[in-house]
Design a protein around this motif. Sequence first.
Motif, PDB file in Angstrom:
ATOM      1  N   GLU A 146      83.015 -34.907  29.958  1.00 11.10           N
ATOM      2  CA  GLU A 146      83.382 -34.681  28.564  1.00 11.10           C
ATOM      3  C   GLU A 146      84.880 -34.452  28.493  1.00 11.10           C
ATOM      4  O   GLU A 146      85.497 -33.962  29.444  1.00 11.10           O
ATOM      5  N   SER A 147      85.490 -34.774  27.369  1.00 13.17           N
ATOM      6  CA  SER A 147      86.946 -34.642  27.227  1.00 13.17           C
ATOM      7  C   SER A 147      87.404 -33.202  27.427  1.00 13.17           C
ATOM      8  O   SER A 147      88.452 -32.938  28.029  1.00 13.17           O
ATOM      9  N   SER A 148      86.593 -32.251  26.921  1.00  9.66           N
ATOM     10  CA  SER A 148      86.982 -30.845  27.066  1.00  9.66           C
ATOM     11  C   SER A 148      86.952 -30.405  28.526  1.00  9.66           C
ATOM     12  O   SER A 148      87.811 -29.667  29.003  1.00  9.66           O
ATOM     13  N   GLU A 149      85.898 -30.900  29.232  1.00  5.26           N
ATOM     14  CA  GLU A 149      85.782 -30.556  30.658  1.00  5.26           C
ATOM     15  C   GLU A 149      86.915 -31.195  31.465  1.00  5.26           C
ATOM     16  O   GLU A 149      87.475 -30.580  32.370  1.00  5.26           O
ATOM     17  N   ARG A 150      87.245 -32.467  31.125  1.00  3.49           N
ATOM     18  CA  ARG A 150      88.339 -33.140  31.824  1.00  3.49           C
ATOM     19  C   ARG A 150      89.654 -32.405  31.603  1.00  3.49           C
ATOM     20  O   ARG A 150      90.453 -32.244  32.524  1.00  3.49           O
ATOM     21  N   GLN A 151      89.884 -31.946  30.364  1.00  4.08           N
ATOM     22  CA  GLN A 151      91.117 -31.230  30.063  1.00  4.08           C
ATOM     23  C   GLN A 151      91.189 -29.916  30.829  1.00  4.08           C
ATOM     24  O   GLN A 151      92.241 -29.521  31.323  1.00  4.08           O
ATOM     25  N   ARG A 152      90.002 -29.264  30.940  1.00  8.47           N
ATOM     26  CA  ARG A 152      89.974 -27.998  31.689  1.00  8.47           C
ATOM     27  C   ARG A 152      90.316 -28.224  33.157  1.00  8.47           C
ATOM     28  O   ARG A 152      91.079 -27.462  33.756  1.00  8.47           O
ATOM     29  N   LEU A 153      89.752 -29.315  33.708  1.00  8.08           N
ATOM     30  CA  LEU A 153      90.031 -29.636  35.112  1.00  8.08           C
ATOM     31  C   LEU A 153      91.497 -30.021  35.317  1.00  8.08           C
ATOM     32  O   LEU A 153      92.100 -29.707  36.351  1.00  8.08           O
ATOM     33  N   ILE A 154      92.057 -30.711  34.327  1.00  7.96           N
ATOM     34  CA  ILE A 154      93.480 -31.078  34.426  1.00  7.96           C
ATOM     35  C   ILE A 154      94.342 -29.821  34.480  1.00  7.96           C
ATOM     36  O   ILE A 154      95.277 -29.714  35.285  1.00  7.96           O
ATOM     37  N   GLU A 155      94.055 -28.847  33.630  1.00 11.43           N
ATOM     38  CA  GLU A 155      94.815 -27.598  33.617  1.00 11.43           C
ATOM     39  C   GLU A 155      94.618 -26.829  34.924  1.00 11.43           C
ATOM     40  O   GLU A 155      95.566 -26.264  35.481  1.00 11.43           O
TER      41      GLU A 155
END
Length: 520
Positions: A146-155
């Motif tokens: 999910e986009s939110s999960e991907r963003q969390r992993l990026i951070e």
Amino acid sequence: MGLGGTTLQTLKLATIPTPSSSSLRSVFKPLSQSFLYRHSRRRPALQLFFVRGLSAPAVQATATATPKTTSPDENGMKLQWKAAIDFKWIRDNKDAVAANIKKRNSNANLEHVLELYHKMLNLQKEVERLRGERNVVANKMKGKLESSERQRLIEEGKNLKEGLLSLEEDLLKLTDELQQEAQCIPNMTHPDVPIGGEDFSTIRKMVGTPHEFSFPVKDHLQLGKELDLFDFDAASEVSGSKFYYLKNEAVMLEMGLINWTLLEVMKRGFTPLTTPEIVRSSIVEKCGFQPRGANTQVYSIEDSDQCLIGTAEIPVGGIHMDSIIAASLLPLKYVAVSHCFRTEAGAAGTASRGLYRVHQFSKVEMFILCRPEESDFYHEELIRIEEDLFSSLGLHYKTLDMASGDLGAPAYRKFDIEAWMPGLARFGEISSASNCTDYQSRRLGIRFRSSEPALTNPKKGKSNLAPPQFVHTLNATACAVPRMIVCILENNQQEDGSVIIPEPLRPFMGGLEFIHPKPR
């Protein structure tokens, strides 16, 4: 200062580490295979291997990284070169190392070294932990998210990267500090070495007796003046104190000593060399010479990383730097002719007058690289060669097993030879022979590899060759020319003012048998 369009660099005292020597066809034999392979474009396989510098992660992952001189960093600071010091062995043998430091009067701080080593190990573990977490995050990013999960992993990945960079920088600084402190730890000491200062050194051998004279004995300065052999006054005006001109037969005597010594040592299987007399300061450091307060013996070249050599041991030691030598080529034996330069800081008094202690002199130096189990044998060979040379010249001398407090940092054991000098009415040092074991090779990165297979089965895809080991290095003085001239003049003086030339040197001096006083 300009001269003919060329800028001359000035010299100043360095603040860098110091120290603490058949038929003609068989004599003039070719250079050893190792030497030729190292300097030829095409090298036979498995004869000589070259060590590539370890990457930063590899250096961080091992406590015995291969010695490597790094380039200046982005801030213009010169990074510390790495010695392959076995920190684990030091830690596991803490009491023995501490006792060795004490009996050698070293100022090395073992507790601080061990503290830094403990910190480094802990920091390495933390670095590896963060790398593992970063890899986990990177693997998760490969899947469908999910986009939110991907963003969390990026951070999370970004934070891990920043934290890892900070820890790696701290680890690099800590490793450099550990290296700097650990390089002050002296070599271990042979169990038979006398413990104490120079006065505790023991006599291994005494050869000959002092010459008996029926007339007042002259020192080499008076003899040199009457025979017109030296000019210290002109040299003092040209270069400063402790410099000299050799004149007339003294020049022939120097050349005779060098050529005779060189040929005698070559007969024993040594490869002759002349060496660079300017080296990088890092090579001096890698040979294990440490500063002794303000009394450094090294001349450095201003605005450069170079200095003048104090002994040919330094450039000869660098010939095989950062290389792996085939075991079949060992031992490698070299005999080197060079000029040597020493500041002689702190030297004063009548014992240092004339040629006995000077800033520049010629010397013939022997150097051996060998297997660890053979270094004691070759140490005995070196001292035997020295004794044979000095006996051939008819000198009265004694061989000393030098006490622990008189050993330089690299030496595991050192034998000195002192010859009787009638003009000084005492013995004076004319040579030394040191076994440095692997102290220098761990800094210079000189190893050897046996062609025999390893005892254990290698992993798939790995070579079955035995792992490389560090060579042992030894050095010895074959002829320090000025002090040999002192010995020859003072011991061979005659009542009529002449001096007898030792018989072995005569063929190298045009058949000259005597140095006679010059007509006034």
